[in-house]
Design an enzyme around this catalytic site. Structure first.
Site, PDB file in Angstrom:
ATOM      1  N   GLY A 138       1.010  -1.297  -0.091  1.00 40.08           N
ATOM      2  CA  GLY A 138       0.122   0.008  -0.062  1.00 40.08           C
ATOM      3  C   GLY A 138       0.823   1.286   0.032  1.00 40.08           C
ATOM      4  CE1 TYR A 167     -10.707   2.204  -7.369  1.00 35.00           C
ATOM      5  CE2 TYR A 167      -8.725   2.070  -8.696  1.00 35.00           C
ATOM      6  CZ  TYR A 167      -9.658   1.355  -8.021  1.00 35.00           C
ATOM      7  OH  TYR A 167      -9.630   0.104  -7.893  1.00 35.00           O
ATOM      8  CE1 TYR A 174      -3.517  -3.302  -8.391  1.00 35.47           C
ATOM      9  CE2 TYR A 174      -2.165  -1.457  -8.086  1.00 35.47           C
ATOM     10  CZ  TYR A 174      -2.392  -2.885  -7.651  1.00 35.47           C
ATOM     11  OH  TYR A 174      -2.039  -3.656  -6.381  1.00 35.47           O
ATOM     12  NE  ARG A 226      -4.978   3.312 -10.387  1.00 30.82           N
ATOM     13  CZ  ARG A 226      -4.447   4.355 -10.047  1.00 30.82           C
ATOM     14  NH1 ARG A 226      -3.962   5.495 -11.049  1.00 30.82           N
ATOM     15  NH2 ARG A 226      -4.331   4.881  -8.879  1.00 30.82           N
ATOM     16  CB  CYS A 234     -18.744   3.898 -27.696  1.00 28.79           C
ATOM     17  SG  CYS A 234     -20.512   4.759 -28.239  1.00 28.79           S
ATOM     18  CD  GLU A 235     -19.286   3.859 -20.796  1.00 28.01           C
ATOM     19  OE1 GLU A 235     -20.144   4.322 -20.013  1.00 28.01           O
ATOM     20  OE2 GLU A 235     -19.548   2.996 -21.516  1.00 28.01           O
ATOM     21  CD  GLU A 283       0.915  -9.655   0.751  1.00 28.81           C
ATOM     22  OE1 GLU A 283       1.004 -10.755   0.904  1.00 28.81           O
ATOM     23  OE2 GLU A 283       0.211  -8.850   0.764  1.00 28.81           O
ATOM     24  N   PRO A 284       4.986  -5.114  -1.560  1.00 28.12           N
ATOM     25  CG  PRO A 284       6.943  -4.524  -2.243  1.00 28.12           C
ATOM     26  CD  PRO A 284       6.145  -5.450  -1.260  1.00 28.12           C
ATOM     27  NE  ARG A 304      -0.826   2.275  -5.788  1.00 30.64           N
ATOM     28  CZ  ARG A 304      -2.043   2.169  -6.118  1.00 30.64           C
ATOM     29  NH1 ARG A 304      -2.160   2.661  -7.355  1.00 30.64           N
ATOM     30  NH2 ARG A 304      -3.137   1.748  -5.769  1.00 30.64           N
TER      31      ARG A 304
END
Length: 432
Positions: A249, A335, A391, A331, A362-363, A291-292, A294
């Site tokens: 994290g 987010y 990610y 992302r 198309c969004e 647990e890295p 990112r």
């Protein structure tokens, strides 16, 4: 000038990554294109690895969180650096197996593992399984008995820490789909049940409080809470927890304004908490895992796009449309994650305008970002979006039946494809 130290500008005024001209990469491999700097991946792994050994007296293991970015070559690199792996699906396990990864260094996560996944994990010989709930414990006990195995397990614990991050990426508080709660007593009861099991061996506890966290204090508090629980288990159940996984994290620099603490500072401060708590609670210092994900992959990567249309709406906004979008980077739509962008072929020019970078899906929400500072961008220009190594590919999709981009690694002046660009045939390969 740039959010990542592996980016620069050459004599042509072009953006470089790992010393290689990004415009040349776009010409050679096409766009959209994910580009990863192998030397930065290795450097980030080594920084964690070396500080882990320094501050935990060689009693620790770095486990790369493969959900951030997983492929055969990434697994090979992590293995070559002597680190472990965190897998969260049968697909990530399969990738590790096919890459020849040492499976005894793999931890298997997931809040709703299927029987198929649990069987495969046992067949692969994973180092430990992080059990998320009591029903999983019972299913694993039965499967292990049937297969004649006795896997080591950890329990995922919710330490009740507010990590001050986006609600969707906070995972350590009581209202979370992950893990056992301390407050209700379910965590202690789960430990009691695991000790009584004949076909699994409880070796440790795990926690993870969220993602993209800049403040070190929540990590310190999580360590304190977990060690207090380890002491409670020893005192109440006369059972010693030998391993403690403190998760990942760690925040990274997506924008110039971001100022994450160095990995080494995190490691030093949390290790002091671990050592002081072990002394205070009179428990042996457990083997520490982290647990890295990112923080290993994201700064090492960029995504290259070619500009198509430019639409200027007076007094409202300017849209710069690219040949990718939410299908290769979801992302922002998920987010509202912010990024820095650079016109790669004009990298030495001032970012003189603010634009909305729009994707081709198309969004209406298909955007890479809004009000982003950028050099003047026109059709045919190459745009680089920074810090996309995590990610992005791993969350990519075939929405609108768009092919996934290739992934290219650069290393010491050379480039190579590690994941091929999807073809039109790939899009229909599973259709009947």
């Amino acid at each position: 000038m740039y959010v990542s130290e592996n980016l620069g500008t050459n004599e042509k005024g072009h953006l470089t990554i790992g010393g290689i001209d990004t415009v040349s990469l776009a010409e050679e491999y096409g766009t959209p294109l994910y580009v990863m700097d192998e030397q930065m991946i290795r450097k980030n792994l080594r920084r964690f690895h070396e500080s882990m050994q320094k501050y935990y007296d060689n009693k620790g293991l770095v486990c790369y969180a493969s959900k951030a970015f997983s492929c055969l070559e990434m697994c090979r690199i992590v293995a070559s650096e002597g680190d472990g792996l965190d897998a969260v699906s049968i697909g990530e396990l399969y990738t590790a197996v096919k890459a020849g990864f040492p499976m005894e260094k793999v931890g298997f996560h997931g809040n709703n593992k299927t029987d198929e996944e649990l069987r495969y994990a046992l067949e692969c010989g994973v180092g430990h399984i992080i059990v998320d709930n009591i029903s999983e414990l019972h299913r694993l006990e039965a499967i292990a008995k049937e297969m004649g195995k006795k896997p080591e397990i950890m329990f995922r614990i919710k330490p009740g820490i507010d990590a001050h991050t986006h609600n969707f990426v906070k995972t350590g508080q009581i209202d979370s789909k992950f893990g056992f709660a301390l407050e209700t007593g379910e965590a202690l009861e789960a430990v009691r049940e695991a000790i009584a099991c004949e076909n699994v061996a409880l070796c440790g506890l795990h926690c993870h409080i969220g993602s993209q966290i800049f403040d070190i204090a929540p990590f310190e508090e999580a360590a304190r809470v977990m060690l207090k629980f380890i002491a409670e288990i020893k005192n109440e159940l006369n059972f010693e927890i030998k391993q403690l996984n403190l998760g990942g994290g760690f925040g990274i620099k997506y924008l110039e304004s971001h100022d994450p603490a160095p990995f080494e500072t995190y490691m030093e401060r949390v290790s002091k908490v671990v050592k002081s708590c072990c002394e205070e609670y009179k428990i042996a210092q457990p083997f520490i895992l982290i647990e890295p994900g990112r923080s290993i992959a994201a700064p090492a990567g960029i995504t290259l796009y070619t500009v198509g249309a430019r639409k200027e709406i007076p007094n409202i906004r300017t849209y710069v449309s690219i040949d990718g979008g939410m299908c290769d980077n979801p992302r922002y739509i998920l987010y509202q994650s912010e990024y820095e962008a650079i016109v790669a072929n004009k990298a030495n020019e001032e970012r003189s305008e603010r634009v909305t970078i729009a994707g081709k899906c198309c969004e209406s929400g298909d955007l890479i970002g809004e009000n982003m500072p950028l050099q003047h961008a026109e059709s045919g220009d190459i745009i680089a979006v920074c810090a996309t190594g995590a990610y992005n590919y791993s969350m990519s999709s075939n929405y609108n039946r768009i092919q996934k981009p290739a992934v290219v690694f650069v290393n010491e002046g050379e480039s190579r494809v590690v994941i091929k660009r999807e073809s039109l045939e790939d899009i229909i390969r599973n259709d009947l």
